[in-house]
Enzyme design. Structure first.
Site, mmCIF file in Angstrom:
data_model
loop_
_atom_site.group_PDB
_atom_site.id
_atom_site.type_symbol
_atom_site.label_atom_id
_atom_site.label_comp_id
_atom_site.label_asym_id
_atom_site.label_seq_id
_atom_site.Cartn_x
_atom_site.Cartn_y
_atom_site.Cartn_z
ATOM 1 N N LYS A 123 0.835 -1.210 0.000
ATOM 2 C CA LYS A 123 0.000 0.000 0.000
ATOM 3 C C LYS A 123 0.867 1.256 0.000
ATOM 4 O O LYS A 123 0.644 2.178 -0.789
ATOM 5 C CB LYS A 123 -0.917 -0.023 1.224
ATOM 6 C CG LYS A 123 -2.058 0.972 1.166
ATOM 7 C CD LYS A 123 -2.895 0.912 2.433
ATOM 8 C CE LYS A 123 -3.674 -0.388 2.532
ATOM 9 N NZ LYS A 123 -4.286 -0.565 3.864
ATOM 10 N N ARG B 127 -2.941 3.525 8.566
ATOM 11 C CA ARG B 127 -3.355 2.355 7.786
ATOM 12 C C ARG B 127 -2.284 1.281 7.745
ATOM 13 O O ARG B 127 -1.117 1.557 7.495
ATOM 14 C CB ARG B 127 -3.653 2.774 6.333
ATOM 15 C CG ARG B 127 -4.382 4.089 6.212
ATOM 16 C CD ARG B 127 -4.432 4.580 4.775
ATOM 17 N NE ARG B 127 -5.157 3.670 3.883
ATOM 18 C CZ ARG B 127 -5.242 3.871 2.571
ATOM 19 N NH1 ARG B 127 -4.609 4.898 2.004
ATOM 20 N NH2 ARG B 127 -5.907 3.022 1.838
ATOM 21 N N GLY C 123 -8.347 -6.368 4.404
ATOM 22 C CA GLY C 123 -9.235 -6.480 5.553
ATOM 23 C C GLY C 123 -8.692 -7.315 6.703
ATOM 24 O O GLY C 123 -9.377 -7.531 7.692
ATOM 25 N N MET D 188 -5.862 -6.723 8.536
ATOM 26 C CA MET D 188 -5.253 -5.972 9.630
ATOM 27 C C MET D 188 -6.045 -4.691 9.849
ATOM 28 O O MET D 188 -7.102 -4.513 9.297
ATOM 29 C CB MET D 188 -3.789 -5.714 9.321
ATOM 30 C CG MET D 188 -2.976 -6.997 9.388
ATOM 31 S SD MET D 188 -1.263 -6.712 9.031
ATOM 32 C CE MET D 188 -1.344 -6.162 7.367
ATOM 33 N N ARG E 169 -3.468 -1.139 -6.369
ATOM 34 C CA ARG E 169 -2.593 -2.314 -6.400
ATOM 35 C C ARG E 169 -2.941 -3.115 -7.649
ATOM 36 O O ARG E 169 -4.009 -2.938 -8.229
ATOM 37 C CB ARG E 169 -2.766 -3.175 -5.157
ATOM 38 C CG ARG E 169 -4.155 -3.731 -5.036
ATOM 39 C CD ARG E 169 -4.341 -4.627 -3.834
ATOM 40 N NE ARG E 169 -5.759 -4.809 -3.622
ATOM 41 C CZ ARG E 169 -6.387 -4.647 -2.463
ATOM 42 N NH1 ARG E 169 -5.722 -4.292 -1.386
ATOM 43 N NH2 ARG E 169 -7.675 -4.854 -2.367
ATOM 44 N N HIS F 88 -5.872 -40.260 2.153
ATOM 45 C CA HIS F 88 -5.725 -41.145 1.000
ATOM 46 C C HIS F 88 -6.671 -40.726 -0.123
ATOM 47 O O HIS F 88 -6.270 -40.567 -1.281
ATOM 48 C CB HIS F 88 -6.002 -42.595 1.422
ATOM 49 C CG HIS F 88 -5.941 -43.566 0.282
ATOM 50 N ND1 HIS F 88 -7.069 -43.940 -0.424
ATOM 51 C CD2 HIS F 88 -4.896 -44.207 -0.296
ATOM 52 C CE1 HIS F 88 -6.717 -44.786 -1.380
ATOM 53 N NE2 HIS F 88 -5.403 -44.973 -1.328
ATOM 54 N N SER G 199 15.560 -41.576 -12.298
ATOM 55 C CA SER G 199 14.274 -40.907 -12.150
ATOM 56 C C SER G 199 14.029 -40.740 -10.659
ATOM 57 O O SER G 199 14.013 -41.727 -9.918
ATOM 58 C CB SER G 199 13.166 -41.732 -12.798
ATOM 59 O OG SER G 199 11.936 -41.074 -12.632
ATOM 60 N N CYS H 219 9.567 -38.615 -11.236
ATOM 61 C CA CYS H 219 8.263 -39.226 -11.490
ATOM 62 C C CYS H 219 7.371 -39.215 -10.260
ATOM 63 O O CYS H 219 6.328 -39.820 -10.239
ATOM 64 C CB CYS H 219 8.426 -40.637 -12.036
ATOM 65 S SG CYS H 219 9.218 -41.751 -10.874
ATOM 66 N N TYR I 219 13.476 -34.006 -17.619
ATOM 67 C CA TYR I 219 12.020 -34.042 -17.742
ATOM 68 C C TYR I 219 11.354 -34.186 -16.380
ATOM 69 O O TYR I 219 11.984 -34.585 -15.407
ATOM 70 C CB TYR I 219 11.570 -35.175 -18.666
ATOM 71 C CG TYR I 219 11.802 -36.570 -18.126
ATOM 72 C CD1 TYR I 219 10.857 -37.181 -17.309
ATOM 73 C CD2 TYR I 219 12.959 -37.280 -18.436
ATOM 74 C CE1 TYR I 219 11.065 -38.456 -16.810
ATOM 75 C CE2 TYR I 219 13.176 -38.553 -17.944
ATOM 76 C CZ TYR I 219 12.226 -39.143 -17.126
ATOM 77 O OH TYR I 219 12.433 -40.377 -16.621
HETATM 78 P P1 ADP Z 1 -7.601 -2.109 3.776
HETATM 79 O O1 ADP Z 1 -6.197 -2.487 3.593
HETATM 80 O O2 ADP Z 1 -8.370 -3.033 4.627
HETATM 81 O O3 ADP Z 1 -8.270 -1.776 2.481
HETATM 82 P P2 ADP Z 1 -7.246 0.727 4.174
HETATM 83 O O4 ADP Z 1 -5.997 1.161 4.826
HETATM 84 O O5 ADP Z 1 -7.269 0.846 2.719
HETATM 85 O O6 ADP Z 1 -7.595 -0.749 4.645
HETATM 86 O O7 ADP Z 1 -8.371 1.620 4.836
HETATM 87 C C1 ADP Z 1 -9.704 1.256 5.076
HETATM 88 C C2 ADP Z 1 -10.628 2.274 4.466
HETATM 89 O O8 ADP Z 1 -10.340 3.590 4.935
HETATM 90 C C3 ADP Z 1 -10.503 2.312 2.982
HETATM 91 O O9 ADP Z 1 -11.769 2.261 2.404
HETATM 92 C C4 ADP Z 1 -9.847 3.619 2.686
HETATM 93 O O10 ADP Z 1 -10.303 4.135 1.479
HETATM 94 C C5 ADP Z 1 -10.253 4.485 3.863
HETATM 95 N N1 ADP Z 1 -9.196 5.474 4.109
HETATM 96 C C6 ADP Z 1 -7.917 5.200 4.386
HETATM 97 N N2 ADP Z 1 -7.184 6.331 4.462
HETATM 98 C C7 ADP Z 1 -8.018 7.340 4.219
HETATM 99 C C8 ADP Z 1 -7.847 8.752 4.138
HETATM 100 N N3 ADP Z 1 -6.659 9.328 4.297
HETATM 101 N N4 ADP Z 1 -8.927 9.500 3.874
HETATM 102 C C9 ADP Z 1 -10.123 8.896 3.690
HETATM 103 N N5 ADP Z 1 -10.347 7.592 3.732
HETATM 104 C C10 ADP Z 1 -9.317 6.814 3.998
HETATM 105 MG MG MG Z 2 -7.874 -0.505 1.221
#
Ligand code: ADP
Ligand code: MG
Ligand code: MG
Length: 894
Positions: free
Chosen positions: A22, A91, A100, A102, A335, A451, A777, A845, A865
């Site tokens: 991220k 974040r 989702g 962490m 991503r 098995h 083999s 094999c 192979y």
């Molecule tokens: P995840 O990895 O679970 O997607 P995120 O770090 O992306 O978690 O954050 C969870 C939510 O919070 C996301 O929907 C993201 O868009 C929102 N969010 C994160 N940072 C900001 C920010 N600076 N301003 C507004 N919304 C944010």
């Molecule tokens: Mg996110």
């Protein structure tokens, strides 16, 4: 000095290891000039240091305040400034995306004072209180450990009392009241007040995100995705932007292509007047992204432009999060998006076509696992009802058939043309004929390495195992589940990809990819994409791909799938069924003549087997392994015999003398550890006539094929050799019989003789063994068993899940070759074998020959192979091609 914090303007996508995916991508988007709210990233290294010592690493706090000061400077506001607060999000973000799994905390910097300031500057009281209650909720649960459900309940209660259908029905005063309730809740649950100091909020939030790396959810996810436990997460601290400021604001997620099918075109969801996490939380109904074109055409056009920029820059499907604050678009995340197997092939082909990536890159982006998934038929999920029972998805695919409860019944019905599903508590090697006859195998016990699961996967049979809700009554020929009784003959549907069983015949959707491999039918975009990947892979690969096939049918199918020979033709099934009697006679033979008679009866049957396989693989090598398992495996069960004899005696009758003789033999041959007993080459050395009979059958089959105008290429393989002396003696016998048959027939029969390398001693003395072997083999299943000292049947069910939990290995060494141990033996054997005999042909094999990761290892180890089950042949071809790609270092399939 180590540096723990990087501004978004300093990082980039190549720093994902340090900044997390991220953080690296936020930096990349910043560099591309996209509108990203400013911020900085605390490195994974800081997290690792924190997790190792339990304390914030030295200098981290100082670095964070420095970066915070710079943010405040640029924004012209301070964090939590009472009259106009700067707010932050904190974040998580690891090297590999763990959506989702962490924690993320939004709206850091609000307290009892700054909430009033925020209300004033925004001119929106409701928004200010809504943001504050979100902070209390996220901080309370994530940082302070309050059960999140308590907040949810309080919110639900408030909505109910106000008659609000969703959160938009709550007004500023309601939310202000909720803030008070939340604060009290936190005090009551933790004995501590919510911290009013913005600096303390920030500090504790960062540490809580570090800590969330070790959370239960995150750990389970990593295990499933094979993500190492020791990477740690980065933490991104970023200025908040607000999608919850009113109707002209909102949040959304988007994909640059359809992640399910790979179709180009915009794809996503948008929610007005909402903060990011609301979109995926499903608290209100989202609208399709295209609706944004009406709601906010300017932002929509900008978004399309940014998505094009990202897709061109990343040269792949991108997945993004964005927020619109009062008509202004902000990019919050991107991503390279996860996708289905189908989409992976479609997108790779499309991007090659568009000239965005090279054909090699296209090949790097698809996988053998994905291909395997595309080869199985599937149920039409829109048309199936509720499952009857759930189990483990052990071998993917979809199958429909009548439930049967033993192997013989499965064979009988299948022979009559009926489709059957074999239902057992668990399976044993004796169920093999039934498993072969059945469309699917369903067991109530056992794990993914039981098995049933292993054998079904090997054969490409659908399998759901460990369906514990069902009770199998083999005697009464039925199973029951939650009050429903399913009698023999009732049609059931088994979904081996989803791990579910349905009553009745669920509608199937055929796999076009399978039709392409089976019959060369080339229809539709997906098949076209797969075909292009296969062609590229075949052009690239250095490894040949053969198949493990014991029958002419399997050999023919393997050939259609592109196999370049048979790498393992086992001969043991040739002693089963009707022929057991002949084997019994051979074992019980009182003298030479009787034994020769029994062997003589087996000879033509064996010859016929070999002729069929050599014909199916005409012109290509067929490696035939001499008999390997201990002979008592072909005799009846010891307990069964004893019971039969005892029952006869109890009834006053004289037990069948044949039974008594058999029991004597079984007792004589009983072994505590059959895996390490009289088997493999040892059998050939001590059981007279056995090898000679097998070699004669092979040689005569070769003669027959030559006379029929074919080009048979049989190779003779000796199993379980540990010492060159064993092979020398056995080989002399083989050569003697070959010469004999050549002389008798006048057709010169010349078969290369080689050995399996499946004992550590064989690998360690490979230089000596190569003096007598024309090929090696690797039998990696036995080699894994003997290297680890694991008896596979005993260990997998007993404690492998505990070993996986404890992180002793990330995948079972029976699934993916253990490079450090078994792999080292392989390398030694390759090096020393080739040193002694430069033209030594080397293959593998074991089941590993069809495992993608293992195929890559065999490529690097320099094998000639790999050989795998027919159904895995396309997978091995694809992966062998991918293994030969020049390393780019950027391809990342997770
Ligand atoms: P995840 O990895 O679970 O997607 P995120 O770090 O992306 O978690 O954050 C969870 C939510 O919070 C996301 O929907 C993201 O868009 C929102 N969010 C994160 N940072 C900001 C920010 N600076 N301003 C507004 N919304 C944010
Ligand atoms: Mg996110
Ligand atoms: Mg073996």
């Amino acid at each position: 000095m180590v540096r723990y914090v990087y501004d978004f303007t300093e990082g980039g996508r190549d720093l994902a290891g340090l900044l997390g995916g991220k953080g690296a991508n936020l930096a990349e988007m910043t560099r591309l000039g996209l509108p990203v709210p400013p911020g900085f990233t605390v490195t994974t290294e800081a997290c690792r240091a924190f997790l190792a010592t339990g304390a914030e690493p030295d200098g981290l706090a100082h670095e964070i305040s420095g970066h915070l000061a710079a943010l405040e400077q640029a924004a012209g506001r301070r964090l939590g400034q009472p009259d106009d607060p700067l707010l932050l999000s904190v974040r998580s973000g690891a090297r590999f995306s763990m959506p989702g799994m962490m924690e993320t905390i939004l709206d850091i910097g609000l307290n009892d004072d700054s909430v009033l300031g925020l209300a004033k500057v925004s001119g929106n009281e409701r928004f200010a209180w809504d943001s504050y209650r979100r902070l209390l909720q996220m901080f309370g649960s994530t940082v302070m450990g309050v059960d999140g459900a308590l907040f949810e309940n309080a919110l639900a209660e408030l909505k109910r009392s106000r008659g609000a259908v969703n959160d938009l029905g709550l007004e500023a005063a309601d939310l202000a009241g909720l803030v008070a309730v939340y604060q009290e809740l936190i005090r009551r649950e933790t004995g501590e007040c919510f911290p009013q100091s913005p600096a303390e909020q920030l500090r504790r939030a960062v540490l809580a995100v570090f800590e969330s790396w070790r959370g239960e959810r995150a750990r389970v996810y990593r295990r499933r995705e094979h993500i190492p436990d020791d990477l740690g997460t980065a933490v991104n601290v970023q200025i908040m932007v607000f999608g919850n400021l009113g109707a002209d604001s909102g949040s959304g997620v988007a994909f640059t292509r359809d992640p399910a099918t790979g179709q180009p075109g915009l794809y996503g969801d948008y929610l007005a007047n909402a903060q990011g996490e609301d979109v995926v939380a499903g608290i209100r109904n989202t609208v399709a992204l295209t609706a944004l074109a009406e709601l906010d055409p300017v932002s929509y056009e900008q978004l399309l432009g940014h998505m094009r920029t990202l897709e061109t820059h990343y040269r792949d499907l991108c997945d993004i999060e964005f927020t619109i604050e009062r008509g202004r678009l902000w990019m919050l995340q991107t991503r390279v998006g996860k996708r289905t197997a189908e989409a992976a092939f479609a997108i790779a082909a499309e991007l090659v076509e568009e000239g965005l990536i090279t054909p090699d890159e296209g090949l790097a982006r698809v996988s053998g696992d994905g291909l395997a998934r595309l080869m199985f038929p599937r149920f039409d999920t829109s048309a199936v009802g509720e499952p009857l029972a759930h189990g483990l998805p052990a071998s993917p695919g979809a199958a429909v058939g009548a439930a049967v409860f033993d192997s013989a019944e499965a064979v009988r019905r299948a022979a009559a043309g009926e489709k059957v599903v074999l239902v057992r508590q668990e399976t044993t090697p004796d169920d093999l004929p039934g498993m072969i006859a059945a469309q699917a195998v369903l067991t109530s016990r056992g794990g993914k390495t039981s098995h049933a699961a292993v054998v079904a996967r090997g054969m490409g049979r659908v399998c759901v195992c460990g369906a514990e809700e069902i009770t199998v009554d083999t005697e009464a020929r039925r199973f029951t589940v939650a009050g429903t009784t399913v009698d023999e003959g009732t049609v059931v549907s088994v979904d081996g990809s989803g791990g579910a069983v349905y009553l009745g015949a669920a509608p199937l959707v055929d796999s076009a990819v399978m039709r392409y491999f089976e019959a060369g039918e080339r229809s539709g975009a997906l098949v076209g994409a797969v075909a292009r990947a296969m062609e590229r892979a075949d052009g690239m690969r250095r490894l040949e791909v053969r198949a493990n096939a014991d029958t002419p049918e399997d050999a023919a199918r393997a050939r259609r799938f592109g196999a370049q020979g048979v790498g393992l033709c086992r001969t043991e099934h040739m002693f089963l069924g009707e022929r057991r009697k002949l084997v019994e006679a051979m074992i019980l033979a009182g003298d030479e003549t009787e034994r020769e008679k029994a062997l003589g009866a087996l000879l033509p049957l064996q010859r016929q087997d070999f002729t069929g396989i050599l014909e199916a693989m005409d012109g290509l090598p067929v490696t035939i392994r001499l008999i390997d398992p201990p002979l008592h495996e072909f005799l009846p069960d010891r307990t069964d015999l004893a019971v039969r004899i005892a029952a006869a005696e109890a009834g006053g009758a004289v037990p069948d003398p044949h039974d008594t003789a058999l029991l004597d033999a079984v007792n004589r041959m009983h072994e505590e550890n059959p895996m390490l007993g009289l088997r493999g080459v040892r059998l050939g050395l001590v059981v007279p006539g056995l090898v000679a009979m097998q070699v004669r059958a092979i040689a005569e089959a070769v003669v027959e094929r030559v006379r029929a105008g074919g080009s048979p290429e049989a190779e003779i393989m000796v199993p379980l050799v540990g010492a060159v002396e064993e092979l020398r003696i056995e080989r002399a016998e083989v050569e003697r019989v070959l010469a004999e048959v050549s002389a008798e027939s006048g057709v010169p029969v010349r078969c290369p003789v080689g050995t399996m390398i499946e004992l550590p001693r064989a690998a360690l003395t490979a230089g000596r063994i190569a003096e007598e072997a024309e090929f090696f083999s690797f039998g990696t299943n036995d080699l894994t068993q003997t290297t680890w000292g694991f008896s596979r049947d005993d260990v997998e069910a007993a404690f492998f899940s505990a070993y996986l939990d404890k992180g002793i290995f990330a995948t079972s060494p029976f699934e993916t070759l253990d490079r450090d141990g078994v792999g080292r033996l392989v390398r030694i054997a390759v090096d020393e074998g080739r040193a002694a005999r430069p033209d030594l042909k080397i293959g593998v094999c074991g089941e590993h020959g069809g495992d993608p990761e293992s195929v890559h290892f065999f490529h690097t180890a320099g094998l000639d192979y790999v050989s795998c089950s027919p159904f895995r042949v396309p997978v091995a071809r694809l992966e062998a091609g991918r293994a030969a790609l020049p390393r780019t270092g950027t391809s990342d399939s997770r």
